[in-house]
Design a protein around this motif. Structure first.
Motif, mmCIF file in Angstrom:
data_model
loop_
_atom_site.group_PDB
_atom_site.id
_atom_site.type_symbol
_atom_site.label_atom_id
_atom_site.label_comp_id
_atom_site.label_asym_id
_atom_site.label_seq_id
_atom_site.Cartn_x
_atom_site.Cartn_y
_atom_site.Cartn_z
ATOM 1 N N GLY A 87 59.732 58.439 67.514
ATOM 2 C CA GLY A 87 59.033 59.315 68.215
ATOM 3 C C GLY A 87 58.398 60.723 67.512
ATOM 4 N N GLY A 88 58.377 60.507 66.181
ATOM 5 C CA GLY A 88 58.047 61.559 65.228
ATOM 6 C C GLY A 88 58.211 61.290 63.872
ATOM 7 N N ARG A 89 57.837 61.997 63.004
ATOM 8 C CA ARG A 89 57.889 61.695 61.462
ATOM 9 C C ARG A 89 59.194 61.789 60.904
ATOM 10 N N ARG A 120 53.091 69.512 63.281
ATOM 11 C CA ARG A 120 54.361 70.116 62.613
ATOM 12 C C ARG A 120 55.499 69.869 63.710
ATOM 13 N N ALA A 121 55.470 70.020 64.778
ATOM 14 C CA ALA A 121 56.621 70.074 65.707
ATOM 15 C C ALA A 121 57.395 68.916 65.888
ATOM 16 N N ARG A 122 56.596 67.681 65.212
ATOM 17 C CA ARG A 122 57.073 66.364 65.205
ATOM 18 C C ARG A 122 58.038 66.051 64.194
ATOM 19 N N ALA A 123 58.202 66.904 63.098
ATOM 20 C CA ALA A 123 59.125 66.613 62.155
ATOM 21 C C ALA A 123 60.494 66.180 62.457
ATOM 22 N N ASP A 124 61.238 65.283 61.892
ATOM 23 C CA ASP A 124 62.520 65.310 62.247
ATOM 24 C C ASP A 124 63.388 64.687 61.154
ATOM 25 N N GLY A 125 64.555 64.355 61.398
ATOM 26 C CA GLY A 125 65.864 63.590 60.377
ATOM 27 C C GLY A 125 66.329 62.594 61.060
ATOM 28 N N SER A 153 64.168 61.339 70.537
ATOM 29 C CA SER A 153 63.963 60.387 71.561
ATOM 30 C C SER A 153 65.330 59.770 72.020
ATOM 31 N N THR A 154 65.175 59.074 72.972
ATOM 32 C CA THR A 154 66.694 58.336 72.911
ATOM 33 C C THR A 154 67.114 57.084 72.078
ATOM 34 N N LEU A 204 74.265 62.291 73.054
ATOM 35 C CA LEU A 204 73.656 61.656 74.160
ATOM 36 C C LEU A 204 73.503 62.636 75.359
ATOM 37 N N ALA A 205 74.206 63.802 75.361
ATOM 38 C CA ALA A 205 74.290 64.822 76.423
ATOM 39 C C ALA A 205 72.886 65.455 76.126
ATOM 40 N N THR A 206 72.650 66.041 74.830
ATOM 41 C CA THR A 206 71.421 66.697 74.573
ATOM 42 C C THR A 206 70.157 65.872 74.864
ATOM 43 N N ASP A 207 70.187 64.590 74.448
ATOM 44 C CA ASP A 207 69.212 63.680 75.037
ATOM 45 C C ASP A 207 68.476 63.935 76.236
ATOM 46 N N ARG A 208 69.580 63.993 77.203
ATOM 47 C CA ARG A 208 69.244 64.273 78.800
ATOM 48 C C ARG A 208 68.565 65.543 79.069
ATOM 49 N N GLY A 209 68.671 66.391 77.997
ATOM 50 C CA GLY A 209 68.035 67.731 78.272
ATOM 51 C C GLY A 209 66.538 67.710 78.242
ATOM 52 N N GLY A 210 65.896 66.634 77.450
ATOM 53 C CA GLY A 210 64.490 66.607 77.128
ATOM 54 C C GLY A 210 63.903 67.634 76.334
#
Length: 226
Positions: free
Chosen positions: A167-169, A221-226, A60-61, A23-29
């Motif tokens: 917000g991503g793949r 490519r910068a949209r990949a996520d897990g 994303s949140t 949650l804290a890192t999500d606030r970092g944007g």
């Protein structure tokens, strides 16, 4: 009873700490995300902290909240067999397998963030441990559901709307690598079952790596996520 209550409180505290960090890192944007995400070239260039931090930041949140729900699923499903030390081992092995596998298998420019690969690994870990310590039927249920999810992703891809929601793949290789790490860590589980899970995950990971690298154009490519 007091020992069990203490164990549950410590497990809850560990999961709560992970949730608060996400949650804290999500606030970092986007700025903080850029410093923490996993990318092969950056790691090979010396930014080794990304091997760990990528799992604690999300796209994303909504992505953050979904991964926090995954932590809740772990506690609800596995509380009867997990100790804090076992949970830590499962998280470290799963996260390590994802990070090292990503650096080995994915091309430069493709990035990863997210906790869901670790969630897959911890669930696989718990299912394998339950095959030995019980309840065996629930261990099998977890493993069958995990296999069904990995199979769905292999043959059909993401659930419709999943990419847009987070917000991503969705990165399927993170799920198979995480499950590999969980099986590797599950030393309390039956050896042959662990080896079978790891073998399947290696094959799936190699195929997913080729697919995901081919499917992602450079601009995305910068949209990949897990």
């Amino acid at each position: 009873m007091s020992d069990q209550r203490s164990m549950l409180l410590r497990l809850g505290a560990m999961a709560g700490a992970l949730a608060l960090v996400m949650l804290a890192t999500d606030r970092g944007g986007d700025v903080l995300r850029g410093w923490l995400l996993l990318e092969r070239g950056a790691v090979l260039g010396g930014e080794v902290w990304r091997l760990a931090t990528a799992h604690l930041v999300n796209l994303s949140t909504v992505h953050t909240l979904l991964n926090n729900l995954g932590l809740g699923l772990i506690l609800i499903s596995l509380w009867s067999v997990l100790t804090p030390a076992m949970l830590a081992r499962a998280v470290v092995f799963s996260g390590g397998a994802i990070s090292l596998g990503w650096v080995l298998l994915m091309p430069e420019g493709v990035t990863y963030v997210g906790f869901s690969g670790i969630t897959h690994g911890v669930m696989g870990f718990g299912g394998l441990v339950m095959l030995r310590v019980g309840p065996r039927w629930f261990g099998w249920l977890i493993l069958v559901c995990l296999a069904a999810k990995l199979g769905q992703e292999f043959f059909n891809g993401a659930v419709p709307g999943a990419d847009a929601a987070i917000g991503g793949r969705v990165s399927f290789i993170s799920h198979t690598l995480g499950t590999f790490g969980g099986a590797l860590a599950a030393r309390e589980g039956p050896l042959w079952h662990r080896m079978a899970v790891m073998a399947v995950c290696v094959v799936l990971s190699l195929i997913h790596a080729e697919r995901e690298a081919a499917d992602l154009p450079m601009a995305e490519r910068a949209r990949a996520d897990g």
